[in-house]
Scaffold this active site. Sequence first.
Site, mmCIF file in Angstrom:
data_model
loop_
_atom_site.group_PDB
_atom_site.id
_atom_site.type_symbol
_atom_site.label_atom_id
_atom_site.label_comp_id
_atom_site.label_asym_id
_atom_site.label_seq_id
_atom_site.Cartn_x
_atom_site.Cartn_y
_atom_site.Cartn_z
ATOM 1 N N ASN A 217 1.066 -1.268 0.256
ATOM 2 C CA ASN A 217 -0.156 0.088 0.088
ATOM 3 C C ASN A 217 1.126 1.131 -0.131
ATOM 4 O O ASN A 217 1.416 1.460 1.172
ATOM 5 C CB ASN A 217 -0.932 -0.085 1.134
ATOM 6 C CG ASN A 217 -1.845 1.290 1.375
ATOM 7 O OD1 ASN A 217 -1.982 2.157 0.269
ATOM 8 N ND2 ASN A 217 -2.383 1.835 2.402
ATOM 9 N N SER B 128 3.024 -2.306 10.329
ATOM 10 C CA SER B 128 4.466 -2.346 10.489
ATOM 11 C C SER B 128 5.025 -3.720 10.338
ATOM 12 O O SER B 128 6.152 -4.129 11.040
ATOM 13 C CB SER B 128 4.688 -1.804 11.993
ATOM 14 O OG SER B 128 4.239 -0.637 12.202
ATOM 15 N N GLU C 248 -7.061 4.388 7.659
ATOM 16 C CA GLU C 248 -6.923 5.876 7.072
ATOM 17 C C GLU C 248 -8.257 6.306 6.714
ATOM 18 O O GLU C 248 -8.599 7.549 6.649
ATOM 19 C CB GLU C 248 -5.816 6.157 6.481
ATOM 20 C CG GLU C 248 -4.465 5.927 7.417
ATOM 21 C CD GLU C 248 -3.417 5.331 6.585
ATOM 22 O OE1 GLU C 248 -3.183 5.584 5.509
ATOM 23 O OE2 GLU C 248 -2.567 4.761 7.424
ATOM 24 N N GLY D 92 2.784 -1.106 4.350
ATOM 25 C CA GLY D 92 2.840 0.265 4.165
ATOM 26 C C GLY D 92 4.330 0.770 3.499
ATOM 27 O O GLY D 92 4.936 0.479 2.655
ATOM 28 N N GLY D 93 4.586 1.155 4.659
ATOM 29 C CA GLY D 93 6.144 1.843 4.696
ATOM 30 C C GLY D 93 7.043 1.141 4.039
ATOM 31 O O GLY D 93 7.975 1.346 3.177
ATOM 32 N N GLY E 258 2.025 2.204 10.568
ATOM 33 C CA GLY E 258 2.853 3.108 10.414
ATOM 34 C C GLY E 258 3.427 3.762 12.011
ATOM 35 O O GLY E 258 4.189 4.670 11.811
ATOM 36 N N HIS F 72 -9.617 0.732 4.506
ATOM 37 C CA HIS F 72 -8.266 1.025 5.359
ATOM 38 C C HIS F 72 -8.742 1.978 6.399
ATOM 39 O O HIS F 72 -9.523 2.950 6.431
ATOM 40 C CB HIS F 72 -7.411 1.757 4.404
ATOM 41 C CG HIS F 72 -5.857 1.781 5.037
ATOM 42 N ND1 HIS F 72 -5.607 2.708 6.010
ATOM 43 C CD2 HIS F 72 -4.918 0.892 4.808
ATOM 44 C CE1 HIS F 72 -4.275 2.546 6.398
ATOM 45 N NE2 HIS F 72 -3.879 1.375 5.665
ATOM 46 N N LYS G 161 0.191 4.252 -0.224
ATOM 47 C CA LYS G 161 -0.467 5.309 0.116
ATOM 48 C C LYS G 161 -0.217 6.638 -0.872
ATOM 49 O O LYS G 161 -0.181 6.461 -1.812
ATOM 50 C CB LYS G 161 0.154 5.664 1.703
ATOM 51 C CG LYS G 161 -0.046 4.344 2.491
ATOM 52 C CD LYS G 161 -0.118 4.703 3.790
ATOM 53 C CE LYS G 161 0.153 3.450 4.815
ATOM 54 N NZ LYS G 161 -0.259 3.602 6.332
ATOM 55 N N GLU H 265 -5.751 -5.434 10.199
ATOM 56 C CA GLU H 265 -4.687 -4.342 10.440
ATOM 57 C C GLU H 265 -5.105 -3.482 11.674
ATOM 58 O O GLU H 265 -5.810 -2.515 11.940
ATOM 59 C CB GLU H 265 -4.867 -3.276 9.331
ATOM 60 C CG GLU H 265 -4.438 -3.731 7.930
ATOM 61 C CD GLU H 265 -3.859 -2.762 7.143
ATOM 62 O OE1 GLU H 265 -2.687 -3.093 6.727
ATOM 63 O OE2 GLU H 265 -4.344 -1.833 7.089
#
Length: 263
Positions: free
Chosen positions: A8, A224, A111, A245-246, A186, A109, A10, A180
């Site tokens: 993802n 994470s 977010e 993500g990251g 994150g 998600h 983002k 999640e």
Amino acid sequence: MKKLIAGNWKMNGDSASNAELLAGIVAGLPGLDACDVLVCPPSVYVASAVTALAGQPVVYVASAVTALAGQSVAVGGQDVSVQVKGAYTGEVSADMLRDVGATYAIVGHSERRQYHGETDALVGEKAQAALAHGITPVVCIGETLAQREAGETNAVVKRQLAAVIHAVGHCVSELVLAYEPVWAIGTGQTATPEQAQAVHAVIRAQIAAATEHPERVRILYGGSMNAANATQLLAQPDIDGGLIGGASLKVADFLTIIRAAQG
Ligand code: PEP
């Protein structure tokens, strides 16, 4: 069931960095075909990601050709509209995603739930809209830190999943789910493999009660996940992949996670 490793991105990247990231992923894929791979760029870059991946043999060397022969990278959106078309400024429909070659969309998600007020019911409708138009939804569910501390994790996850099951009816087996925990997204604070597995088992049981084919539903862990912790998380019996993500923005880390999913 093959594991699925999904990135993802983002709201990150630009044309140049996306091209570099995709080239790096494809170049590193040969031999790593025991899991499926998905990238979800921002919507404006979905089409170019599809084109870049389809165009790899022309642009890149032999290793990329091999990669495409054994392993392809799917592309997905990060959201999808419940609407089919019309006066919905800013929205992107499932048909549009499919039109440009996407096959998945992240739905619900945290977010989106947090910053765009997406409710359980809306997330269910989005999952249904995606399925109805040939897009596989990756439906995200998970509790906040306050909910975990209040002992509400299972109840929250079950409530969120129930709304999706209700909305998609007989199509439950076509879902991809992503557990999640919001407190892990994150933050660098990953759920332990045991914490994640415990919730995944709850999700699996709920799915098993809703479809004759629970084995078709992949339940990803997200929050994470990184190159250092992926192996242990992915070794859990009910963790069928990762939503990342990251770490999906770093070629080496994303490839390490894909390697960890080879089984
Ligand atoms: C996510 O955004 O879905 C996610 C899991 O992010 P991160 O891996 O950065 O925690």
